[in-house]
Design a protein around this motif. Sequence first.
Motif: not given
Lengths: 168, 168
Positions: A50, A53, A56-57, A60-61, A73-75, A119, A121-123, A125-126, B1-3, B6, B9, B167
């Motif tokens: 979490p 998450t 990264k959130m 990005h935002l 994050i639906r919590a 640091s 590179p990708i989230a 979930m990607e 419950m987190i999920s 992000t 891009r 990294e």
Amino acid sequence: MISLSTPPRSAFSDGVQRDIDKIVETTVYLYTESRRLTKEVARARNLTGPQLTVVKMLQHLGDLSLSELSERIRAGNSTVSGIIDRMEREELVRRVRSKEDRRVVHIKLTEKGRSLAASVPIAPMEIFQAAIASLEAEEMATVLRILLKLAGRIDELVQASNTPQSEP
Amino acid sequence: MISLSTPPRSAFSDGVQRDIDKIVETTVYLYTESRRLTKEVARARNLTGPQLTVVKMLQHLGDLSLSELSERIRAGNSTVSGIIDRMEREELVRRVRSKEDRRVVHIKLTEKGRSLAASVPIAPMEIFQAAIASLEAEEMATVLRILLKLAGRIDELVQASNTPQSEP
DNA sequence: ATCACTTACTTCGTATACGAAGTATTATTC
DNA sequence: GAATAATACTTCGTATACGAAGTAAGTGAT
């Protein structure tokens, strides 16, 4: 992470029941594997899933209020409040009270949080997204249509089961 | 419950990206909704979600060892050990040491546990199963095929991302 | 038989996760 | 404009959830 079916006292043929089980199983797998991935990536950075998450959130935002974060994050707020407590302790984020509405708390990445985010590179979930992207266009459309149908059907069944019986 | 993701891009067109997001979202929805359902049904019986799952599992399968139970509900032994502690406290189950292998603990429903199990008409997960069963045979086969493909693709991507970079 | 190893489970520490109750602040209502 | 309601968040109690470390009991290899 708990899930899962008790086995069916099936009204279907064995083959169909096996397919059904397999679909349930695979759906659960996709979900849990995504979480496991997040956790694994996070671990390498001394974070929890979490927390990664959240980092990264915010990267990005930009800054988000605690409620906005909860929603994303639906919590629940109380859950996220605790997560932010621990992240503040690690100096990954700061709480800043809003000036427009003093009930609101903005969560801001610190320098440490920002460089940590950079640091990764990708989230995580990607990876799930990349897998989906690798489907044929037609497959993607088909699976989406069927999943939506499933979701709709579940809604109906829930409606139905919310009205009738009650037992000892 | 987190999920949760992000935002992307994106390397894809908006439409495709929207489909991808929708598939992720729906998958997460199917999973979380199933858990929510379990929880809701459980609540009416003064149980937690996992506890209801255990009760129905034992009802259908008979006594299980703690490890077997852990495997079935996809949770670690330490987690299940705690769940069983609380269920024993509520006198829903008993721990009985195996005579063949004295390391093993069999979990048995008590009368209270059994009658409680009987009071729950269908296992919550069966709503999910019922929804799937309502698909056309062809849709079922298709969605299964694509989900398995997705799962396989994710495995590949995980393999790939486990070897390369690292990294600061 | 003995020692190393594995297995089954428990215990402990920490981090989610949720709901209920509490606090502070803003919005609404009269 | 004071009482009331709604909102944003925190705190508390309890239940997962996991991994690490511990205990007890089998398994193997010699």
